[in-house]
Scaffold this active site. Structure first.
Site, PDB file in Angstrom:
ATOM      1  N   HIS A  28      -1.931  10.328  -1.353  1.00  0.00           N
ATOM      2  CA  HIS A  28      -3.105  10.116  -0.506  1.00  0.00           C
ATOM      3  C   HIS A  28      -2.795  10.762   0.847  1.00  0.00           C
ATOM      4  CE1 HIS A  28      -5.816   7.719   2.066  1.00  0.00           C
ATOM      5  NE2 HIS A  28      -6.485   7.386   0.971  1.00  0.00           N
ATOM      6  N   ASP A  76       4.327   3.746  -1.440  1.00  0.00           N
ATOM      7  CA  ASP A  76       2.952   3.430  -1.070  1.00  0.00           C
ATOM      8  C   ASP A  76       2.348   2.634  -2.229  1.00  0.00           C
ATOM      9  OD1 ASP A  76       0.234   3.402  -0.783  1.00  0.00           O
ATOM     10  OD2 ASP A  76       0.007   5.554  -0.419  1.00  0.00           O
ATOM     11  N   GLN A 103      -2.376   1.070  -4.293  1.00  0.00           N
ATOM     12  CA  GLN A 103      -3.120   0.883  -5.552  1.00  0.00           C
ATOM     13  C   GLN A 103      -2.360   0.007  -6.539  1.00  0.00           C
ATOM     14  OE1 GLN A 103      -6.190   1.778  -6.033  1.00  0.00           O
ATOM     15  NE2 GLN A 103      -6.413   3.031  -4.198  1.00  0.00           N
ATOM     16  N   LYS A 124      -7.687  -3.927  -0.687  1.00  0.00           N
ATOM     17  CA  LYS A 124      -7.781  -3.422  -2.062  1.00  0.00           C
ATOM     18  C   LYS A 124      -7.380  -4.486  -3.072  1.00  0.00           C
ATOM     19  CE  LYS A 124      -6.743   1.283  -0.587  1.00  0.00           C
ATOM     20  NZ  LYS A 124      -7.948   2.074  -0.767  1.00  0.00           N
ATOM     21  N   CYS A 149      -9.467  11.517  -0.779  1.00  0.00           N
ATOM     22  CA  CYS A 149      -8.382  11.582   0.219  1.00  0.00           C
ATOM     23  C   CYS A 149      -7.096  12.106  -0.399  1.00  0.00           C
ATOM     24  CB  CYS A 149      -8.130  10.223   0.868  1.00  0.00           C
ATOM     25  SG  CYS A 149      -9.497   9.648   1.833  1.00  0.00           S
TER      26      CYS A 149
HETATM   27  N1  PMP Z   1      -2.487   5.201  -0.179  1.00  0.00           N
HETATM   28  C1  PMP Z   1      -3.211   5.064  -1.293  1.00  0.00           C
HETATM   29  C2  PMP Z   1      -2.582   5.346  -2.627  1.00  0.00           C
HETATM   30  C3  PMP Z   1      -4.538   4.634  -1.206  1.00  0.00           C
HETATM   31  O1  PMP Z   1      -5.259   4.491  -2.316  1.00  0.00           O
HETATM   32  C4  PMP Z   1      -5.093   4.362   0.057  1.00  0.00           C
HETATM   33  C5  PMP Z   1      -6.538   3.923   0.191  1.00  0.00           C
HETATM   34  N2  PMP Z   1      -7.433   4.646  -0.589  1.00  0.00           N
HETATM   35  C6  PMP Z   1      -4.292   4.512   1.189  1.00  0.00           C
HETATM   36  C7  PMP Z   1      -2.986   4.934   1.023  1.00  0.00           C
HETATM   37  C8  PMP Z   1      -4.798   4.200   2.558  1.00  0.00           C
HETATM   38  O2  PMP Z   1      -5.128   2.845   2.651  1.00  0.00           O
HETATM   39  P1  PMP Z   1      -5.887   2.252   3.912  1.00  0.00           P
HETATM   40  O3  PMP Z   1      -7.118   3.108   4.079  1.00  0.00           O
HETATM   41  O4  PMP Z   1      -6.213   0.858   3.520  1.00  0.00           O
HETATM   42  O5  PMP Z   1      -4.981   2.354   5.079  1.00  0.00           O
END
Ligand code: PMP
Length: 420
Positions: free
Chosen positions: A124, A201, A204, A227, A365
C-alpha cells in the site's frame, strides 16, 4: 465448540439493516473500512455523554474514569496480538501514522547512506512513500521484492535481495489488493540473519487471521482500528520494548515528557513518549468495545465462516468468463481484485452501485502493484463476517447481467477498456 452466526452478527450493524428492498445495502468495501457495530457507536456516544475528560490528568474523578477506560484497551490490544508487554502498544491515528512514526524515528536516525530498506511490489502507498522519504533523506537504497504468480512475495527472490546491507524489511502481512497471506515469518527469519529490523503492515490481517507478534518475532506490527469494526482515527504501533526505548520521540509536546525546563526536557517512559498531545480517547474506548468481538467472542468460527464465504465467492466468480483475477488462485481472506473484459473497472463499480452493491474500483492505493500488472485499475470486492452467501449471489447475478448487456451503465466516461 462455539458457533458463529452471521445473521446474529449482522444484526449488530445498524447501517446494514434493511428498511425495504430498495434500501438494501450490500457492503463489499470492507478492505477500505468496515462498518461499525452498535456497541462501538454506543461506546463513543457514552464516552462523550458520561465520561468525557482528558486522560492522565488524574486530579479529578472524571479524568481518572476516562484514563481507566482508555488504558484498559491497551491491555486488550496486547492480548489480541499477544505482545509481551503492555507498554509495547503505542496509539496512533492509523496504520499510516504508525509506519510514519517508525520511518521518522527509527528510519531517519538509524538508517544510513550505505543501507538498504526492503519493501515489496505489493505494498500500500502507506508502506512505500514513508520509506521513499527515508531513502531520499538518508541516501539509503529502496529494494523491491517481486511477487510470484500467486501474488505473494517471492521467497527465492527475497533470499537473493535481502543481504547484509539490509537494515529494515517492511512488508504487508496481507495485501489489500490480492488478499493473500505473505510468508512473513520466513521473511522475518531472513531479515534476522542480517540483524535487519522488520515491520509488518497488518492493516488487512488483524480482522481476518489470528496474529501473534511474539511468534512472528517481528520488531514492529501496525494496524488500524477502522478495518476491524472499530472507529476511524485510531491505530496501533506494536514495537519490541527495547527497540522502542532506543528510538527518539516522533512528536514533541505534552504527555510525552517527564520534566520540561528552558534548559532541556526529559522524555516520558513508554508508551507515552510516542504519544504527544491529547489522543483520540473516545476512539480508543470504542476500539476496546470492538475488541471484545475478537477476544471474547468465538474468533475461530468467525474466521471459518469468512473462509467459506471466500471460497464460495471465488468459485462463483471463476464461472464468469469476463472475470480475470489479478493473480492465480483463491485469496486467503475475502479480498478479490479482478478486471472485467469489455468494461472499464469504474463502469462495473458504477453498475454495481446502481444495484446497491458497494465495491471499490481503481488502484486501491497500490499504484506500483497495478502498474506492474500492466493495469491502471481493477474492481475490488472485499467481504467481512457480516456478509452473506445471499449477498454473494446478488453480486454474481449483477455481474452476469452486465455480461448479457442487461442494465449496462448508461454511458462510460472512461475511455480505457480493460482486457480488450
Ligand atoms: N496498509 C494496508 C495494507 C492497507 O490496506 C491500508 C488501508 N487501506 C493502509 C496500510 C493504510 O491504513 P490507514 O488508511 O488506516 O492508515
Amino acid at each position: 465448540m462455539k458457533t458463529f452466526s452471521a445473521t446474529e452478527f449482522r444484526k449488530q450493524f445498524p447501517i446494514l439493516q434493511t428498511v425495504s428492498d430498495s434500501d438494501n445495502i450490500i457492503y463489499f468495501d470492507n478492505a477500505a473500512t468496515s462498518q461499525k457495530p452498535v456497541a462501538v457507536i454506543n461506546a463513543l456516544h457514552d464516552f462523550y455523554l458520561n465520561n468525557n475528560a482528558n486522560v492522565h490528568r488524574a486530579s479529578h474523578f472524571l479524568s481518572a474514569k476516562a484514563t481507566k477506560s482508555y488504558e484498559v484497551v491497551r491491555a486488550k490490544v496486547q492480548s489480541l496480538i499477544k505482545a509481551k508487554f503492555e507498554n509495547e502498544i503505542i496509539w496512533t491515528k492509523g496504520t499510516t501514522e504508525s509506519i510514519n512514526l517508525v520511518a521518522q524515528s527509527y528510519g531517519l536516525n538509524f538508517i544510513k547512506a550505505e543501507d538498504e530498506i526492503v519493501i515489496s511490489m505489493g505494498e500500500h502507498h502507506a508502506n512505500i512513500v514513508p520509506w521513499q522519504h527515508v531513502a531520499q533523506q538518508t541516501g539509503a537504497k529502496l529494494i523491491i521484492l517481486p511477487l510470484d504468480d500467486n501474488g505473494i512475495i517471492d521467497l527465492s527472490e527475497a533470499e537473493r535481495l535481502i543481504t547484509a546491507k539490509c537494515k529494515l524489511v517492511a512488508v504487508n502481512h496481507i495485501s489489500n489488493v490480492i488478499g493473500k497471506i505473505n510468508p512473513v515469518k520466513q521473511l522475518i527469519t531472513l531479515a534476522q540473519k542480517y540483524s535487519a529490523k522488520t515491520l509488518i503492515d497488518g492493516a488487512q490481517a488483524v480482522a481476518h487471521i489470528a496474529v501473534d507478534v511474539q511468534e512472528l518475532d517481528c520488531d514492529f506490527y501496525v494496524f488500524s482500528a477502522h478495518k476491524m469494526y472499530g472507529p476511524t482515527g485510531v491505530g496501533v504501533l506494536y514495537g519490541k520494548q527495547a527497540l522502542l526505548e532506543s528510538m527518539p520521540p516522533y512528536q514533541f509536546g505534552g504527555e510525552m515528557i517527564k520534566k520540561v525546563s528552558f534548559t532541556g526536557t526529559t522524555y516520558n517512559e513508554l508508551p507515552h513518549r510516542f504519544e504527544a498531545g491529547t489522543p483520540n480517547i473516545a476512539g480508543v474506548v470504542g476500539l476496546g468495545t470492538c475488541l471484545d468481538i475478537f477476544i471474547e467472542k468465538p474468533i475461530l468460527p468467525m474466521i471459518d465462516y469468512e473462509q467459506q464465504l471466500c471460497h464460495y465467492l471465488y468459485q462463483q466468480l471463476s464461472k464468469i468468463e469476463q472475470v480475470q483475477f489479478l493473480v492465480k488462485g483463491c485469496p486467503d481472506i475475502p479480498v478479490f481484485s479482478f478486471t472485467f473484459s469489455g468494461f472499464h473497472h469504474q463502469d462495473v463499480a458504477s453498475h454495481l452501485d446502481s444495484k446497491g452493491i458497494a465495491v471499490r474500483a481503481g488502484h486501491h492505493c497500490a499504484m506500483p502493484l497495478l502498474e506492474g500488472l500492466g493495469l491502471d485499475g481493477s474492481i475490488r470486492v472485499s467481504l467481512a463476517a457480516y456478509n452473506t452467501f445471499n449477498e454473494v449471489d446478488v453480486l454474481v447475478k449483477q455481474l452476469q447481467a452486465l455480461c448479457l448487456g442487461e442494465s449496462a451503465p448508461q454511458s462510460s466516461t472512461n475511455t480505457h477498456i480493460e482486457n480488450e
